[in-house]
Scaffold this motif. Structure first.
Motif, PDB file in Angstrom:
ATOM      1  N   THR A   1      -9.872   0.011   4.038  1.00 41.48           N
ATOM      2  CA  THR A   1      -9.613   1.410   4.364  1.00 41.48           C
ATOM      3  C   THR A   1     -10.749   2.294   3.859  1.00 41.48           C
TER       4      THR A   1
ATOM      5  N   GLN B   1      -6.946  -4.642   1.395  1.00 35.13           N
ATOM      6  CA  GLN B   1      -6.583  -3.566   2.325  1.00 35.13           C
ATOM      7  C   GLN B   1      -7.196  -2.241   1.911  1.00 35.13           C
ATOM      8  N   SER B   2      -7.161  -1.921   0.615  1.00 36.63           N
ATOM      9  CA  SER B   2      -7.727  -0.654   0.169  1.00 36.63           C
ATOM     10  C   SER B   2      -9.245  -0.642   0.323  1.00 36.63           C
TER      11      SER B   2
END
Length: 151
Positions: A40, A36-37
């Motif tokens: 992003t 997820q990071s």
């Protein structure tokens, strides 16, 4: 010969299985968080590149306007370019200019140059840039670019 009690060691396999499951669940959660990071960060990089391209387009548009004569004095003139339909960015372009004496020409008269300064601020806001209200929120991207030219 001594016999081992099977009841005393019966729970050891269940504890080991629970421990392995907890370790594997923790590892899976860490992998999901890392993914997820990374996603992003990639999205922010793409938005940053779009904002930089929009700021560059804003400075080139401003120079064109100044040098072709639309912003002859260019005294604090400002214009907002709406590129949200194309790349999701808005650009606020400001222009200022000053006259400077640059020696003398061949007839001995003072030679003056006009120096144009064009500032462009590109952001992914729905209003003019910079947007101080959205600047503290995640996902806000802003890029500034300044150029100077003489005529």
């Amino acid at each position: 010969m001594r016999r081992t009690d099977s009841r005393a060691s019966a729970g050891f396999g269940a504890i080991a299985a629970i421990f392995v499951l907890v370790v594997l669940a923790s590892l899976a959660a860490a992998i999901v968080r890392l993914g997820q990071s990374t996603q992003t960060g990639s999205a922010q990089d793409i938005l940053g590149a779009r904002a930089w391209a929009a700021a560059r387009a804003g400075t080139e548009w401003g120079l064109y306007q100044a040098l072709k004569g639309s912003w002859t004095t260019c005294s604090g003139a400002s214009q907002t370019l709406d590129l949200s339909a194309d790349i999701g960015m808005r650009v606020t372009v400001r222009c200022s200019s000053n006259l400077y004496n640059e020696g003398e020409n061949t007839s001995g008269a003072a030679q003056t140059l006009r120096v144009y300064t064009v500032n462009a601020v590109a952001c992914n806001s729905t209003s003019a840039c910079p947007d101080n209200a959205r600047a503290v929120q995640p996902g806000y991207i802003e890029r500034r670019r300044q150029v100077q030219a003489t005529q």
